[in-house]
Design a protein around this motif. Structure first.
Motif, PDB file in Angstrom:
ATOM      1  N   UNK A   1      56.178  29.434  27.192  1.00 19.31           N
ATOM      2  CA  UNK A   1      55.264  30.287  26.420  1.00 19.31           C
ATOM      3  C   UNK A   1      55.953  30.800  25.144  1.00 19.31           C
ATOM      4  N   UNK A   2      55.171  31.414  24.275  1.00 18.61           N
ATOM      5  CA  UNK A   2      55.738  32.143  23.145  1.00 18.61           C
ATOM      6  C   UNK A   2      55.174  33.556  23.159  1.00 18.61           C
ATOM      7  N   UNK A   3      56.024  34.532  22.840  1.00 23.20           N
ATOM      8  CA  UNK A   3      55.572  35.923  22.788  1.00 23.20           C
ATOM      9  C   UNK A   3      54.648  36.132  21.600  1.00 23.20           C
ATOM     10  N   UNK A   4      55.022  35.531  20.487  1.00 21.60           N
ATOM     11  CA  UNK A   4      54.162  35.542  19.301  1.00 21.60           C
ATOM     12  C   UNK A   4      54.342  34.196  18.600  1.00 21.60           C
ATOM     13  N   UNK A   5      53.220  33.597  18.232  1.00 23.68           N
ATOM     14  CA  UNK A   5      53.238  32.256  17.630  1.00 23.68           C
ATOM     15  C   UNK A   5      53.926  32.271  16.267  1.00 23.68           C
ATOM     16  N   UNK A   6      54.458  31.115  15.854  1.00 24.82           N
ATOM     17  CA  UNK A   6      55.085  31.054  14.530  1.00 24.82           C
ATOM     18  C   UNK A   6      54.083  31.478  13.454  1.00 24.82           C
ATOM     19  N   UNK A   7      54.545  32.327  12.547  1.00 22.27           N
ATOM     20  CA  UNK A   7      53.676  32.812  11.463  1.00 22.27           C
ATOM     21  C   UNK A   7      54.559  33.386  10.365  1.00 22.27           C
ATOM     22  N   UNK A   8      53.984  33.522   9.183  1.00 25.91           N
ATOM     23  CA  UNK A   8      54.650  34.369   8.181  1.00 25.91           C
ATOM     24  C   UNK A   8      53.773  35.600   8.035  1.00 25.91           C
ATOM     25  N   UNK A   9      54.376  36.709   7.583  1.00 24.03           N
ATOM     26  CA  UNK A   9      53.628  37.964   7.487  1.00 24.03           C
ATOM     27  C   UNK A   9      52.864  38.032   6.162  1.00 24.03           C
ATOM     28  N   UNK A  10      51.649  38.560   6.218  1.00 24.58           N
ATOM     29  CA  UNK A  10      50.826  38.681   5.000  1.00 24.58           C
ATOM     30  C   UNK A  10      51.250  39.878   4.135  1.00 24.58           C
ATOM     31  N   UNK A  11      52.219  40.618   4.589  1.00 21.83           N
ATOM     32  CA  UNK A  11      52.632  41.856   3.922  1.00 21.83           C
ATOM     33  C   UNK A  11      53.408  41.613   2.624  1.00 21.83           C
ATOM     34  N   UNK A  12      53.798  42.712   1.985  1.00 17.63           N
ATOM     35  CA  UNK A  12      54.761  42.642   0.882  1.00 17.63           C
ATOM     36  C   UNK A  12      56.148  42.533   1.515  1.00 17.63           C
ATOM     37  N   UNK A  13      56.468  43.518   2.346  1.00 18.20           N
ATOM     38  CA  UNK A  13      57.641  43.400   3.221  1.00 18.20           C
ATOM     39  C   UNK A  13      57.271  43.934   4.607  1.00 18.20           C
ATOM     40  N   UNK A  14      58.001  43.485   5.601  1.00 18.66           N
ATOM     41  CA  UNK A  14      57.834  44.000   6.957  1.00 18.66           C
ATOM     42  C   UNK A  14      59.170  44.603   7.388  1.00 18.66           C
TER      43      UNK A  14
ATOM     44  N   UNK B   1      45.664  33.643  -8.568  1.00 16.46           N
ATOM     45  CA  UNK B   1      45.434  35.081  -8.394  1.00 16.46           C
ATOM     46  C   UNK B   1      44.533  35.296  -7.180  1.00 16.46           C
ATOM     47  N   UNK B   2      44.943  36.178  -6.279  1.00 17.44           N
ATOM     48  CA  UNK B   2      44.102  36.506  -5.122  1.00 17.44           C
ATOM     49  C   UNK B   2      43.948  38.027  -5.023  1.00 17.44           C
ATOM     50  N   UNK B   3      42.760  38.432  -4.605  1.00 20.66           N
ATOM     51  CA  UNK B   3      42.554  39.846  -4.313  1.00 20.66           C
ATOM     52  C   UNK B   3      43.161  40.052  -2.938  1.00 20.66           C
ATOM     53  N   UNK B   4      44.047  41.018  -2.789  1.00 17.87           N
ATOM     54  CA  UNK B   4      44.783  41.123  -1.539  1.00 17.87           C
ATOM     55  C   UNK B   4      43.867  41.263  -0.322  1.00 17.87           C
ATOM     56  N   UNK B   5      42.829  42.076  -0.447  1.00 15.75           N
ATOM     57  CA  UNK B   5      41.912  42.279   0.681  1.00 15.75           C
ATOM     58  C   UNK B   5      41.294  40.961   1.156  1.00 15.75           C
ATOM     59  N   UNK B   6      40.986  40.075   0.204  1.00 15.40           N
ATOM     60  CA  UNK B   6      40.393  38.772   0.571  1.00 15.40           C
ATOM     61  C   UNK B   6      41.441  37.904   1.268  1.00 15.40           C
ATOM     62  N   UNK B   7      42.644  37.939   0.717  1.00 11.33           N
ATOM     63  CA  UNK B   7      43.736  37.133   1.283  1.00 11.33           C
ATOM     64  C   UNK B   7      43.994  37.545   2.738  1.00 11.33           C
ATOM     65  N   UNK B   8      44.073  38.866   2.946  1.00  7.06           N
ATOM     66  CA  UNK B   8      44.381  39.387   4.277  1.00  7.06           C
ATOM     67  C   UNK B   8      43.281  39.011   5.275  1.00  7.06           C
ATOM     68  N   UNK B   9      42.035  39.218   4.870  1.00  8.12           N
ATOM     69  CA  UNK B   9      40.937  38.930   5.799  1.00  8.12           C
ATOM     70  C   UNK B   9      40.810  37.443   6.078  1.00  8.12           C
ATOM     71  N   UNK B  10      41.084  36.623   5.079  1.00  4.66           N
ATOM     72  CA  UNK B  10      41.003  35.187   5.323  1.00  4.66           C
ATOM     73  C   UNK B  10      42.095  34.770   6.325  1.00  4.66           C
ATOM     74  N   UNK B  11      43.265  35.409   6.250  1.00  4.73           N
ATOM     75  CA  UNK B  11      44.325  35.073   7.219  1.00  4.73           C
ATOM     76  C   UNK B  11      43.929  35.507   8.632  1.00  4.73           C
ATOM     77  N   UNK B  12      43.164  36.580   8.725  1.00  2.00           N
ATOM     78  CA  UNK B  12      42.802  37.092  10.055  1.00  2.00           C
ATOM     79  C   UNK B  12      41.708  36.249  10.720  1.00  2.00           C
ATOM     80  N   UNK B  13      41.085  35.391   9.944  1.00  2.00           N
ATOM     81  CA  UNK B  13      40.028  34.553  10.531  1.00  2.00           C
ATOM     82  C   UNK B  13      40.624  33.336  11.215  1.00  2.00           C
ATOM     83  N   UNK B  14      41.912  33.153  11.095  1.00  4.58           N
ATOM     84  CA  UNK B  14      42.540  31.997  11.726  1.00  4.58           C
ATOM     85  C   UNK B  14      43.556  32.479  12.756  1.00  4.58           C
ATOM     86  N   UNK B  15      43.907  31.544  13.626  1.00  5.26           N
ATOM     87  CA  UNK B  15      44.969  31.898  14.548  1.00  5.26           C
ATOM     88  C   UNK B  15      46.280  31.869  13.764  1.00  5.26           C
ATOM     89  N   UNK B  16      47.314  32.490  14.300  1.00  3.95           N
ATOM     90  CA  UNK B  16      48.611  32.423  13.639  1.00  3.95           C
ATOM     91  C   UNK B  16      49.113  30.993  13.758  1.00  3.95           C
TER      92      UNK B  16
END
Ligand SMILES: O=C(O)CCC(=O)C(=O)O
Ligand SMILES: [Fe+2]
Length: 365
Positions: free
Chosen positions: A231-244, A337-352
């Motif tokens: 299993x994996x605790x959390x699937x491979x992904x990069x963070x949508x943040x500025x920094x984490x 150029x991306x509006x951050x809110x759109x970028x974030x929500x589009x990432x949330x519509x997919x699995x990691x």
């Protein structure tokens, strides 16, 4: 990007909504009921299995930076940060000035929270139309392989966005403990963004006011697993943040980062905070600094908790490569150029799924 000020005024005081996730079983409960069985929905295919392609000996090379030196503008330390962001996308931060006691209180209270009976934790359950609360995020189909973890997710800044119905009141004082911890992390983020502004050739305050604004906290609980290799605790992904900014436990390994095509564990340095470059910095820097894929593995005998604070722009902020970072080596913008809110929500519509969500911001070649 928009103009900056030390304290951006949030005009829309209503907390934003996010893309919901499909409800899935509570993993901790699953293990409690049957500790020696891993349901099919959690079993990874062969190439995603935990031990494939691990390169543990590189762990000691992950940079460790001293925040107190960065704060004074120490050139050697700034160079170290520059290399860390370029070559690794990850580093550990020491001398960050968040008191040990604040870190420990957060660990103690969160451990206590996750040990509460399910009915108690479910008082803060993530509803079907939000990603805040106790539950799971990024589940978008009944078919996807699930992560071996449960989470408590809270938006902590701006304070107007806080939804206190999701902030547990047990153990006693937990709300204040989360507040104090998040304030400490916010200050670390501020200092780091000043240094990152500097190494990106900008005025040191260029990021502030903007990226200070939205901070979300995700506390990940990875139950022990009978077959950690499956299993994996959390699937491979990069963070949508500025920094984490991530706090992990001092004794238990779990976080692994992609480097040279393999998986390198980030061994805990006691009381250090782990920091990674998120997608926003990758876009702003036109790929000079990398938002690296990472994942978490589980342990056979011990549960692990990690505390990820995502420092992000507000929804309305537009993100694109900074003109002054284009040079002869990379003269063309690799991201649009991306509006951050759109970028974030589009990432949330997919699995990691690794960096698949970053395609949205890539310029088609
Ligand atoms: O548990 C960890 O160490 C990693 C957590 C993580 O990557 C996340 O929450 O985005
Ligand atoms: Fe992450």
């Amino acid at each position: 990007m928009d103009s900056y000020s030390e304290e951006t005024v949030v005009e829309n005081v209503d907390a934003p909504t996010y893309v919901p996730s499909i409800p899935v079983p509570n993993v901790q409960e699953l293990v409690r009921k049957d500790p020696v069985h891993v349901p099919e929905r959690y079993v990874r295919n062969q190439e995603d299995r935990t031990q494939v392609n691990e390169i543990p000996h590189l762990s000691s090379e992950i940079p460790v930076v001293d925040l107190s030196l960065l704060s004074t503008g120490d050139v050697k330390e700034l160079n170290k940060l520059d290399l860390a962001c370029k070559d690794w996308g990850f580093f550990q931060v020491v001398n960050h000035r968040v008191p040990k006691e604040v870190l420990q209180n957060m660990k103690n209270a969160t451990t206590e929270f996750f040990e509460l009976p399910l009915e108690e934790k479910n008082k803060y359950a993530m509803p079907s139309d939000d990603i805040q609360g106790y539950g799971h995020a990024y589940v978008v189909s009944e078919e996807q392989t699930l992560d071996w973890s449960d989470a408590l997710i809270l938006v902590v800044y701006p304070t107007q966005y806080r939804k206190f119905k999701f902030w547990p009141s047990i153990p006693e004082g937990y709300t204040e403990i989360i507040d104090t911890y998040s304030k400490g992390v916010k200050n670390v983020g501020k200092e780091l963004l000043r240094s990152i502004s500097t190494i990106m050739g900008m005025d040191k305050d260029a990021f502030l006011g903007l990226h200070n604004e939205l901070q979300a906290l995700r506390m990940n609980y990875y139950p022990a697993c009978y077959r950690p290799d499956h299993v994996l605790g959390i699937s491979p992904h990069s963070d949508t943040s500025t920094i984490t900014i991530l706090m992990q436990e001092d004794q238990i390994n779990g976080l692994q980062i992609k480097h040279n095509g393999g998986w390198v564990p980030v061994n805990p340095v006691p009381d250090a905070l782990v920091v990674n470059v998120g997608d926003v910095i990758e876009i702003l820097s036109n790929g000079k600094y990398k938002s690296i894929e990472h994942r978490a593995v589980t342990n056979e005998n011990k549960a692990r908790i990690s505390y990820a604070s995502f420092i992000c722009p507000l929804d309305h902020v537009e993100v694109e490569p900074l003109d002054h970072l284009l040079d002869s080596q990379s003269p063309n913008k690799m991201y649009k150029k991306v509006r951050y809110g759109d970028y974030l929500r589009s990432s949330m519509k997919r699995r990691m799924e690794g960096k698949a969500h970053t395609e949205m911001a890539k310029v088609e070649i």
